[in-house]
Design an enzyme around this catalytic site. Sequence first.
Site, PDB file in Angstrom:
ATOM      1  N   CYS A   2      42.070  26.912  16.597  1.00  0.00           N
ATOM      2  CA  CYS A   2      41.791  28.690  15.668  1.00  0.00           C
ATOM      3  C   CYS A   2      42.728  28.295  14.871  1.00  0.00           C
ATOM      4  O   CYS A   2      44.368  28.733  15.242  1.00  0.00           O
ATOM      5  CB  CYS A   2      41.822  29.396  17.364  1.00  0.00           C
ATOM      6  N   GLU A 117      35.864  27.600  11.519  1.00  0.00           N
ATOM      7  CA  GLU A 117      36.036  25.565  12.021  1.00  0.00           C
ATOM      8  C   GLU A 117      35.704  24.645  10.899  1.00  0.00           C
ATOM      9  O   GLU A 117      34.688  25.063   9.847  1.00  0.00           O
ATOM     10  CB  GLU A 117      35.572  25.119  13.297  1.00  0.00           C
TER      11      GLU A 117
END
Length: 245
Positions: A2, A117
């Site tokens: 992340c 992402e």
Amino acid sequence: MCGRFVVSRAAGDLVALFDVDVEGADLPEPSWNVAPTQRIPVIIDAVNRAAATDENAPEVLRRLEAARWGLVPSFATEPTASAPLFNARIETAAEKPAFREAVVSRRAAIPASGYYEWLVAPDGGKTPQFVSSGDDEPILFAGLYEWWRNPAAAADDPARWLLSTTILTREGAGPLASLHERMPVFLEPGLMEDWLDPRTTGDARLLAEISLAAEELADDMVFHTVGTAVGTVGNDSPELVLPVH
């Protein structure tokens, strides 16, 4: 992993949603493109010192504070300009010198609306994706936090102490495994009390429990393609999370 995420809720909303007792000063504004080294809201439970002399005072207070995203270990000589410790692998966090003390009693919940992402194509091209619960409900990342004392600051200097945090990650699961080999550890609301309670000793059992629960939560996450503007840290608007085709 992340490396960028979204916090679209205002601090006041987070206080109400997560039963916060103490709202910290100078909390960050909502952002649709949070990047490492920036200040982010974190939820932490701290022992209430007043409880030692007041039997009616709660033993633990829930706080919403602003923290630097990128953990600065207490033994660091100074914070680095970059933030290499913005993620921590849950599989090894209890063993790493930078994280092991935080695992024991300095655990955090990091509220988010979703995260980004980058999906890597066979030709090496990367396409940004926005991952969320799909229903506008906030999600929580399991994190660790640390306090770093600036030895050069005066005792009465408000900047003497730096609060910093990291987001735990684990092996990708469910539909998210197709995006990246790693994913954030989503914190199951039912485990939040034990996870945050500083009186609960963090150990391998607790880490395994929240990691397993995160695997189940991953099944409910959805994602869609977003524009490449999110790749520039200076871009920050709700339009960043809108789907593109």
